[in-house]
Design a protein around this motif. Structure first.
Motif, short mmCIF file in Angstrom:
data_model
loop_
_atom_site.label_atom_id
_atom_site.label_comp_id
_atom_site.label_asym_id
_atom_site.label_seq_id
_atom_site.Cartn_x
_atom_site.Cartn_y
_atom_site.Cartn_z
N VAL A 1 0.85 -1.19 0.00
CA VAL A 1 0.00 0.00 0.00
C VAL A 1 0.89 1.24 0.00
CG1 VAL A 1 -1.67 1.33 1.35
CG2 VAL A 1 -1.92 -1.13 1.16
N CYS A 2 0.48 2.23 -0.78
CA CYS A 2 1.21 3.50 -0.82
C CYS A 2 0.30 4.62 -0.34
CB CYS A 2 1.71 3.79 -2.24
SG CYS A 2 2.91 2.59 -2.86
N LEU A 3 0.78 5.39 0.63
CA LEU A 3 0.04 6.52 1.18
C LEU A 3 0.85 7.79 0.93
CD1 LEU A 3 -0.91 4.95 4.64
CD2 LEU A 3 -2.19 4.84 2.50
N PHE A 4 0.14 8.92 0.77
CA PHE A 4 0.82 10.14 0.34
C PHE A 4 0.40 11.32 1.21
CE2 PHE A 4 0.56 7.18 -3.10
CZ PHE A 4 1.82 7.24 -3.69
N SER A 5 1.37 12.20 1.44
CA SER A 5 1.11 13.38 2.25
C SER A 5 0.39 14.47 1.46
CB SER A 5 2.42 13.94 2.80
OG SER A 5 3.28 14.35 1.73
N SER A 6 0.42 14.39 0.11
CA SER A 6 -0.25 15.39 -0.72
C SER A 6 -0.49 14.82 -2.10
CB SER A 6 0.60 16.66 -0.82
OG SER A 6 1.77 16.40 -1.58
N THR A 7 -1.34 15.48 -2.87
CA THR A 7 -1.53 15.07 -4.27
C THR A 7 -0.28 15.35 -5.09
OG1 THR A 7 -2.59 17.21 -4.68
CG2 THR A 7 -4.02 15.32 -4.26
N GLU A 8 0.56 16.27 -4.65
CA GLU A 8 1.82 16.57 -5.34
C GLU A 8 2.75 15.36 -5.27
OE1 GLU A 8 4.45 20.53 -5.60
OE2 GLU A 8 4.47 19.58 -3.62
N THR A 9 2.91 14.76 -4.09
CA THR A 9 3.77 13.58 -3.98
C THR A 9 3.14 12.36 -4.64
OG1 THR A 9 2.87 13.03 -1.78
CG2 THR A 9 4.83 14.43 -1.85
N LEU A 10 1.81 12.30 -4.68
CA LEU A 10 1.14 11.23 -5.41
C LEU A 10 1.42 11.36 -6.90
CD1 LEU A 10 -0.83 8.87 -5.83
CD2 LEU A 10 -2.71 10.52 -5.71
#
Length: 407
Positions: free
Chosen positions: A81-90
């Motif tokens: 699973v990948c989780l992101f701190s922002s849509t920018e890092t996604l």
């Protein structure tokens, strides 16, 4: 809950995941700061208290699911699973991938997903494309998502699976009055590990679960307990058959030892699909009127309004079954009646316990069970079953996790 084909993990998500252009201000600044400093305690705190960006995909029926990714070669489990701190890092991680949808999730919906599918998940990656990636085990993330028990918890059985309501669930709940809008199709209990579950609508699994419960509870008695085990199995099967015939979906037994004796608490979940309302009274109001007209002197009936619908709590005293010689055993009986979004179905959580002397403590415990449930919401179709159980709801979407303001 549903499973995707070939065992790929899925989870309930919002009715319409966002696909906006990457913006650094969409996400969790607290998580970004914690990752930048490498402070794992701060990362855990931000995951517990804030939202996280999760990539999603659309199923064939149009409902979104969490997107998981293949684990590295040689890993002992197939997905990560990948989780992101922002849509920018996604966006940095996705590159030119055509699928760019995401959802903001909080711990109350993320934790059940990781718990259900942990056996298939190798690791959890936070901002894997940087600028400050971090890798954790599923167990670490679940520990981070677990809230700390309050100092004034008198039962010592603190469990708060759900403490809020997601934006996706609020959006779905806002459509229940619209033609073809979302409505409640089932309810997820989210019971912690010290509960034993019996799934009533699957006979083979039901008998296997009953055997496991009886074996666990009589393990200390040795071989001489064989006749007792047989009698207990037969009685549990009989009780389960009756509960299933009455509309029961799940039975559960608390198996957590107390300090001096094992706590006894039983739960049966019923699902009543009643169809569109007739007249000016809701189904729940009719239930309230019926119970209110039959209250005994020691009964207590209360109604609570929440963000995802009202519920009733009916507390009364009863007696054990005469069939097993329990007619002189006083019982505390607690029923919760919850109106499903869309007001076409009612869920009933029915508890019984012989611990009448610690009524307040047991009510705190049963309240916690109720407030950990989640509605399974969906947009019914012509071929969708009328009253699915919590593992077979069609087109499930973001559940409305209960809290003091949302059941």
């Amino acid at each position: 809950m549903t499973e995707a084909s070939e065992g790929r993990p899925t989870a309930d998500e919002g009715p319409a995941p966002a696909t906006v252009d990457p913006q650094s201000d969409v996400g969790s600044p607290a998580l970004a700061r914690a990752l930048a400093t490498g402070d794992r305690a701060a990362v855990a705190r931000s995951l517990r208290e804030d939202a996280v960006v999760v990539p999603v995909l659309d199923r064939e029926d149009g409902t979104p699911q969490v997107q998981v990714f293949p684990a590295p070669e040689g890993a002992d489990k197939p997905y990560q699973v990948c989780l992101f701190s922002s849509t920018e890092t996604l966006a940095a991680f996705l590159g030119d991938a055509p699928e760019r949808a995401f959802s903001l999730r909080r711990r109350e919906s993320l934790a059940p997903f990781l718990t259900r599918h942990g056996a298939a998940l190798h690791q959890v990656h936070l901002d894997p494309a940087g600028p400050h990636p971090m890798v954790a085990t599923v167990e670490e993330i679940l520990t981070a998502l677990d809230p700390q028990p309050p100092a004034d918890d008198p039962t010592g059985l603190f469990d708060e699976t759900g403490t809020g309501i997601s934006g996706e669930a609020l959006h779905a709940l806002g459509t229940v009055e619209e033609p073809g809008g979302f409505r409640g199709l089932g309810i997820e209990l989210n019971l912690p590990e010290h509960w034993a579950i019996i799934e009533l609508d699957e006979p083979e699994r039901r008998e296997r679960q009953i055997r496991d419960i009886v074996k666990q509870q009589t393990a200390k008695l040795g071989d001489r307990s064989a006749p007792l085990r047989r009698d207990l199995r037969e009685k549990l099967i009989e009780v389960a058959d009756k509960a299933e015939a009455a509309g029961g979906k799940v039975m559960a037994y608390l198996l957590l030892p107390g300090q001096e004796a094992t706590l006894a608490l039983n739960l049966t979940l019923y699902w009543h699909d009643l169809g569109p309302e007739a007249g000016s009274s809701s189904h729940l109001q009719r239930v309230q009127d019926r119970i209110g007209g039959e209250l005994g002197p020691d009964d207590a009936l209360t109604r609570t309004e929440t963000l995802s619908g009202p519920f009733l709590r009916h507390v009364r005293l009863g007696q054990g079954s005469e069939e097993v010689g329990g007619q002189n055993l006083p019982l505390l009986l607690v029923d919760y009646w919850a109106e499903a979004p869309g007001r076409q179905s009612v869920a009933r959580l029915s508890f019984s316990t012989p611990h009448v002397g610690i009524r307040d403590e047991m009510l705190r415990l049963t309240d916690k069970v109720l407030f950990s449930t989640e509605w399974i919401l969906g947009q019914p179709t012509e071929d969708a079953p009328a009253a699915p159980d919590s593992d077979g709801a069609p087109a499930p979407v973001a559940p409305a996790s209960p809290s003091p303001a949302a059941v």
